[in-house]
Design a protein around this motif. Structure first.
Motif, PDB file in Angstrom:
ATOM      1  N   LEU A 163      26.791  14.265  30.311  1.00 51.12           N
ATOM      2  CA  LEU A 163      27.111  14.565  31.368  1.00 51.12           C
ATOM      3  C   LEU A 163      25.901  13.061  31.968  1.00 51.12           C
ATOM      4  N   THR A 164      25.300  13.060  31.543  1.00 57.09           N
ATOM      5  CA  THR A 164      23.635  12.089  31.740  1.00 57.09           C
ATOM      6  C   THR A 164      24.115  11.154  31.505  1.00 57.09           C
ATOM      7  N   LEU A 165      24.959  10.966  30.424  1.00 57.64           N
ATOM      8  CA  LEU A 165      25.704   9.267  30.068  1.00 57.64           C
ATOM      9  C   LEU A 165      26.416   8.947  31.031  1.00 57.64           C
ATOM     10  N   ASP A 166      27.315   9.279  31.129  1.00 58.96           N
ATOM     11  CA  ASP A 166      29.081   9.441  31.959  1.00 58.96           C
ATOM     12  C   ASP A 166      27.962   8.916  33.661  1.00 58.96           C
ATOM     13  N   SER A 167      27.285   9.507  34.044  1.00 60.69           N
ATOM     14  CA  SER A 167      26.474   9.189  35.740  1.00 60.69           C
ATOM     15  C   SER A 167      25.732   8.240  35.117  1.00 60.69           C
ATOM     16  N   GLN A 168      25.583   7.832  34.068  1.00 60.18           N
ATOM     17  CA  GLN A 168      24.361   6.532  33.733  1.00 60.18           C
ATOM     18  C   GLN A 168      25.266   5.328  33.830  1.00 60.18           C
ATOM     19  N   VAL A 169      26.514   5.449  33.177  1.00 60.08           N
ATOM     20  CA  VAL A 169      27.371   4.022  32.563  1.00 60.08           C
ATOM     21  C   VAL A 169      27.632   4.102  34.561  1.00 60.08           C
ATOM     22  N   ALA A 170      28.432   5.200  34.832  1.00 57.52           N
ATOM     23  CA  ALA A 170      29.299   5.038  36.270  1.00 57.52           C
ATOM     24  C   ALA A 170      27.968   4.581  37.490  1.00 57.52           C
ATOM     25  N   THR A 171      26.929   4.661  37.845  1.00 59.73           N
ATOM     26  CA  THR A 171      26.697   3.974  38.332  1.00 59.73           C
ATOM     27  C   THR A 171      26.336   2.526  37.849  1.00 59.73           C
ATOM     28  N   ILE A 172      25.464   2.180  36.752  1.00 58.03           N
ATOM     29  CA  ILE A 172      25.477   0.720  36.402  1.00 58.03           C
ATOM     30  C   ILE A 172      26.826   0.294  36.688  1.00 58.03           C
ATOM     31  N   GLY A 173      27.791   0.728  36.303  1.00 55.22           N
ATOM     32  CA  GLY A 173      28.846  -0.111  36.140  1.00 55.22           C
ATOM     33  C   GLY A 173      28.901  -0.367  37.479  1.00 55.22           C
ATOM     34  N   ALA A 187      29.127  -4.731  41.302  1.00 58.30           N
ATOM     35  CA  ALA A 187      29.354  -5.117  42.945  1.00 58.30           C
ATOM     36  C   ALA A 187      28.773  -6.255  43.067  1.00 58.30           C
ATOM     37  N   GLU A 188      28.003  -6.334  42.005  1.00 53.40           N
ATOM     38  CA  GLU A 188      27.673  -7.903  41.532  1.00 53.40           C
ATOM     39  C   GLU A 188      28.251  -9.241  40.968  1.00 53.40           C
ATOM     40  N   GLU A 189      29.351  -8.813  40.385  1.00 54.94           N
ATOM     41  CA  GLU A 189      30.492  -9.706  39.972  1.00 54.94           C
ATOM     42  C   GLU A 189      31.029 -10.255  41.583  1.00 54.94           C
ATOM     43  N   ALA A 190      31.443  -9.208  42.536  1.00 52.03           N
ATOM     44  CA  ALA A 190      31.838  -9.196  43.651  1.00 52.03           C
ATOM     45  C   ALA A 190      31.259 -10.683  44.318  1.00 52.03           C
ATOM     46  N   ARG A 191      29.986 -10.300  44.119  1.00 53.67           N
ATOM     47  CA  ARG A 191      28.969 -10.994  45.348  1.00 53.67           C
ATOM     48  C   ARG A 191      29.235 -12.587  44.648  1.00 53.67           C
ATOM     49  N   LEU A 192      29.283 -12.635  43.493  1.00 47.44           N
ATOM     50  CA  LEU A 192      29.662 -13.734  42.764  1.00 47.44           C
ATOM     51  C   LEU A 192      30.996 -14.588  42.953  1.00 47.44           C
ATOM     52  N   ASP A 193      31.721 -13.709  43.311  1.00 44.61           N
ATOM     53  CA  ASP A 193      33.793 -14.072  43.503  1.00 44.61           C
ATOM     54  C   ASP A 193      33.515 -14.377  45.014  1.00 44.61           C
ATOM     55  N   ASP A 212      26.501 -22.487  44.549  1.00 47.46           N
ATOM     56  CA  ASP A 212      25.232 -23.899  44.227  1.00 47.46           C
ATOM     57  C   ASP A 212      25.224 -22.878  42.527  1.00 47.46           C
ATOM     58  N   SER A 213      24.212 -24.345  41.955  1.00 48.24           N
ATOM     59  CA  SER A 213      23.644 -23.852  40.524  1.00 48.24           C
ATOM     60  C   SER A 213      22.701 -22.635  40.386  1.00 48.24           C
ATOM     61  N   GLY A 214      21.943 -22.576  41.352  1.00 47.35           N
ATOM     62  CA  GLY A 214      21.032 -22.209  42.022  1.00 47.35           C
ATOM     63  C   GLY A 214      21.229 -20.376  41.855  1.00 47.35           C
ATOM     64  N   ARG A 215      22.179 -20.576  42.851  1.00 47.91           N
ATOM     65  CA  ARG A 215      23.537 -19.194  43.331  1.00 47.91           C
ATOM     66  C   ARG A 215      24.040 -18.320  41.885  1.00 47.91           C
ATOM     67  N   ILE A 216      24.494 -19.013  40.819  1.00 49.61           N
ATOM     68  CA  ILE A 216      25.361 -19.075  39.711  1.00 49.61           C
ATOM     69  C   ILE A 216      23.892 -18.495  38.763  1.00 49.61           C
ATOM     70  N   ASP A 217      22.904 -19.111  38.680  1.00 45.67           N
ATOM     71  CA  ASP A 217      21.822 -18.395  37.896  1.00 45.67           C
ATOM     72  C   ASP A 217      22.024 -16.972  37.937  1.00 45.67           C
ATOM     73  N   GLY A 218      20.518 -17.159  39.549  1.00 47.70           N
ATOM     74  CA  GLY A 218      20.598 -15.244  40.002  1.00 47.70           C
ATOM     75  C   GLY A 218      21.415 -14.317  39.689  1.00 47.70           C
ATOM     76  N   LEU A 219      22.601 -14.746  40.625  1.00 50.89           N
ATOM     77  CA  LEU A 219      23.619 -14.095  39.994  1.00 50.89           C
ATOM     78  C   LEU A 219      23.934 -13.626  38.436  1.00 50.89           C
ATOM     79  N   THR A 220      24.523 -14.530  38.134  1.00 45.96           N
ATOM     80  CA  THR A 220      24.647 -14.142  36.159  1.00 45.96           C
ATOM     81  C   THR A 220      23.798 -13.615  36.016  1.00 45.96           C
ATOM     82  N   ALA A 221      22.407 -13.548  36.193  1.00 49.39           N
ATOM     83  CA  ALA A 221      21.065 -12.991  36.127  1.00 49.39           C
ATOM     84  C   ALA A 221      21.373 -11.751  35.393  1.00 49.39           C
ATOM     85  N   ARG A 222      21.682 -11.535  36.847  1.00 54.73           N
ATOM     86  CA  ARG A 222      21.298 -10.036  37.439  1.00 54.73           C
ATOM     87  C   ARG A 222      22.684  -9.525  37.000  1.00 54.73           C
ATOM     88  N   ILE A 223      23.507 -10.183  36.077  1.00 53.25           N
ATOM     89  CA  ILE A 223      24.733  -9.573  36.211  1.00 53.25           C
ATOM     90  C   ILE A 223      24.259  -9.436  34.362  1.00 53.25           C
TER      91      ILE A 223
END
Length: 125
Positions: A55-65, A70-76, A85-96
């Protein structure tokens, strides 16, 4: 000698790299141990702790997922709105990437926690 580890495959959720090496080397997932509860001869305490772990694993996986999504949507959106721009790509992909690493670590730690709940005899079954 232990069997050689199988190569990683990219067929998990959101491209998560599933590494079967943990399972192949006697580090089962909580779900596997729960599924095999009768064959492993799990007692009530082990069953309860494995269910809690799952249950803990499922909750953590769902939260991180959700955070990865959300970060993938920001990138899109940045591409769609032409505010990329390159800086934004680098920042967003680093967070992802950091979130994907966190997801992998959560999953792999669940293998360790499951192993700790089982006896050496149970691990060999």
């Amino acid at each position: 000698t232990p069997p050689p580890a199988a190569p990683a495959s990219i067929d998990g959720p959101m491209g998560f790299v599933e590494v079967p090496g943990a399972e192949l080397n006697l580090f089962p997932t909580p779900q596997t141990a729960i599924f095999m509860a009768n064959d492993l001869g799990l007692d009530g305490t082990q069953r309860r702790k494995l269910h809690e772990l799952q249950l803990t694993l499922d909750s953590q996986v769902a939260t991180i997922g959700r955070r990865i999504h959300a970060e993938e949507a920001r990138l899109d959106r940045a591409f769609m709105e032409n505010v990329i721009d390159s800086g934004r790509i680098d920042g967003l992909t680093a967070r992802i990437g950091a979130l994907q690493a966190q997801l992998r670590a959560v999953r792999l730690r669940s293998h360790l926690a499951t192993r700790d709940l089982l006896s050496p005899e149970q691990l060999l079954r």
